[in-house]
Write an enzyme that holds these catalytic residues in place. Structure first.
Site, PDB file in Angstrom:
ATOM      1  N   HIS A 127      -1.139   3.176   6.082  1.00  0.00           N
ATOM      2  CA  HIS A 127      -1.778   2.180   6.065  1.00  0.00           C
ATOM      3  C   HIS A 127      -2.635   1.804   4.349  1.00  0.00           C
ATOM      4  CE1 HIS A 127      -0.379  -1.155   8.407  1.00  0.00           C
ATOM      5  NE2 HIS A 127      -0.773   0.336   9.807  1.00  0.00           N
ATOM      6  N   PRO A 128      -1.852   2.850   3.296  1.00  0.00           N
ATOM      7  CA  PRO A 128      -2.619   2.500   2.254  1.00  0.00           C
ATOM      8  C   PRO A 128      -2.998   0.754   1.103  1.00  0.00           C
ATOM      9  CG  PRO A 128      -0.163   3.014   1.858  1.00  0.00           C
ATOM     10  CD  PRO A 128      -0.438   2.790   3.140  1.00  0.00           C
ATOM     11  N   GLU A 129      -2.794   0.418   2.280  1.00  0.00           N
ATOM     12  CA  GLU A 129      -2.360  -1.239   1.816  1.00  0.00           C
ATOM     13  C   GLU A 129      -4.169  -1.880   2.207  1.00  0.00           C
ATOM     14  OE1 GLU A 129      -0.755  -1.928   5.455  1.00  0.00           O
ATOM     15  OE2 GLU A 129      -0.403  -0.548   4.147  1.00  0.00           O
ATOM     16  N   ILE A 130      -4.772  -0.724   3.145  1.00  0.00           N
ATOM     17  CA  ILE A 130      -6.253  -0.942   3.174  1.00  0.00           C
ATOM     18  C   ILE A 130      -7.335  -1.427   1.950  1.00  0.00           C
ATOM     19  CG2 ILE A 130      -6.934   1.169   2.829  1.00  0.00           C
ATOM     20  CD1 ILE A 130      -8.398  -2.269   5.297  1.00  0.00           C
ATOM     21  N   GLY A 133      -5.417  -4.586   0.388  1.00  0.00           N
ATOM     22  CA  GLY A 133      -5.522  -5.947   1.169  1.00  0.00           C
ATOM     23  C   GLY A 133      -5.386  -6.097   2.753  1.00  0.00           C
TER      24      GLY A 133
END
Length: 218
Positions: A127-130, A133
């Site tokens: 989950h790199p979007e942490i 976003g």
């Protein structure tokens, strides 16, 4: 790409090889449309979701977010996202993710919104979007428990196929060239059940998750 059901098994293949099967508005809408069709098809008992090539999905197409300042486009963007998540979360029959490679960000979400995950040994999850976003948390929590889900969501670290198996994120890991056969082992078991029993069992799972008819807070 959408394949008509064969022996009760329907198939959705994400096919954007130039963008690592990124989930654009068009792709999300196509998946949502396909799920609507399959839900109404009495021949369907289970849906398999996979990616073309060596990637499951790299997540939402971030290039589209560059247009989010346009109000009309932004409305399309988020309406598509909400519908996509709703259709996956509330699909009334079993869904199996055939994770043929990396499942990143929204691709990770898609995998965990399925009921069963079968992975190639080349699969990885993150989950790199942490870093910029929100992440979709609820289905991951249901799959592996709160402690592990929070760790993966807060850190964005990469989980390989072997670790995913050990933590219960996936049900099986096989070499990539054996993935289709391993998925068939699961779907063959599912299609033995009557469709009405599958519908009732999936409805119980959806109620237990607390998402049916509610405002999605994933």
């Amino acid at each position: 790409m959408v394949d008509a059901p064969v022996g009760g098994v329907a198939r959705i293949t994400l096919h954007r090889p130039d963008r690592r099967n990124a989930l654009s508005i068009a792709v999300r809408d196509a998946v949502s449309d396909a799920l609507d069709t399959f839900a109404a098809d009495d021949e369907v008992k289970v849906v398999v979701v996979t990616g073309s090539g060596s990637t499951f999905s790299s997540g939402f197409d971030l290039r589209e977010f560059e247009q989010a300042a346009d109000q009309e486009f932004s409305q399309r963007l988020w309406a598509s996202s909400d519908r996509f998540h709703r259709r996956c979360i509330e699909f009334p029959l079993p869904m199996v993710a055939a994770v043929n490679g990396p499942a990143i960000a929204g691709g990770f979400d898609l995998a965990v919104m399925c009921d069963i995950r079968v992975a190639a040994d080349t699969a990885r999850f993150a989950h790199p979007e942490i870093t910029f976003g929100d992440v979709v948390y609820g289905p991951l929590h249901d799959a592996i428990g709160g402690a592990r889900a929070r760790e993966l969501c807060f850190t964005g670290r990469v989980v390989g196929a072997a670790e995913a198996l050990a933590m219960g994120l996936v049900s099986s890991v096989v070499p990539a060239d054996r993935l289709d056969g391993e998925v068939a082992r699961f779907t063959d078991g599912i299609v033995r059940a009557p469709r009405d029993v599958l519908l009732r069992t999936k409805a119980k799972a959806i109620r237990r998750a607390g998402v049916a008819g509610a405002t999605l807070d994933l």
